[in-house]
Design an enzyme around this catalytic site. Sequence first.
Site: not given
Ligand code: UDP
Length: 260
Positions: A79-81, A108, A144, A205, A208
């Site tokens: 996705y990122d690339e 987000n 975060t 993941d 922040q």
């Molecule tokens: N996350 C979580 N529990 C879940 C789904 C996501 O703790 O059931 C965490 C995930 O690991 C991340 C954050 O929530 O750190 C945001 O995840 P999301 O998939 O919504 O968006 P992205 O990581 O793309 O910002």
Amino acid sequence: MDAILHFASPASPIDYLKIPIQTLKVGSLGIHNLLGLARSKKSRIMIASTSEVYGDPTVHPQPEEYYGNVNPVGPRGVYDEAKRFQEAMTMAYHTYHKVDTRIVRIFNTYGPRMRLNDGRVLPAFIGQALRGEDLTIFGDGLQTRSFCYVDDLIEGIYRLLMSDYVLPVNIGNPAEITIKDFAEEIIKLTGTNQKIVFKPLPKDDPKQRQPDITKAREILKWEPKVSRAEGLKITYDYFKSLPKEVLYHRDHKSFESFIR
Ligand code: UDP
């Protein structure tokens, strides 16, 4: 004014891990086709980029000038690339073919009509609370995110589309929160008293994330207006109104089986 908006792509980790090659293709071959179309029709074109271009950021909050910290061969790399390539291709068409381009970096976002099972944290937590399940936090929950209500995002996108600014612009809400505090907010909002359980953190993941929206403020005179409390209430009311079949419908494997 006519314009092309290229927003086609899975955007949730669970989705792009299910169809990684298609994700790479829509961000590369897809944008190549559309830039060619925009050139031939002399149309303005906007592409949806993402805060994921910053990867797991070492600069905080993230201004547009930050080049990012992306692992190209990790699970999120598809996705990122793709999005980074898409930005490069868009700028090249702007520079070499004078195509009228815009690049929005979307952080987000949430709101009504998200899919309950799209894997993202907000529908995951609200779905779990409504089904009476434990809320699953990945990692220690100290990572975060900064959540923007969809109406604010749309206004920001529209203003950028109508502006004459060609370089990327962050659109997001700078109100940052840890995932643990976010889980507690959802529990309070739903009044369900659910327990929290901790699961392993998916690879790469980001720890922040918070948009620096100085550019959007200055150039677009835009900033988010809907607080998290207001936005979450509207979103929760929507999820609560869904029929039971939707709430219990499961058409995918667990998030963890894809990310590892
Ligand atoms: N996350 C979580 N529990 C879940 C789904 C996501 O703790 O059931 C965490 C995930 O690991 C991340 C954050 O929530 O750190 C945001 O995840 P999301 O998939 O919504 O968006 P992205 O990581 O793309 O910002």
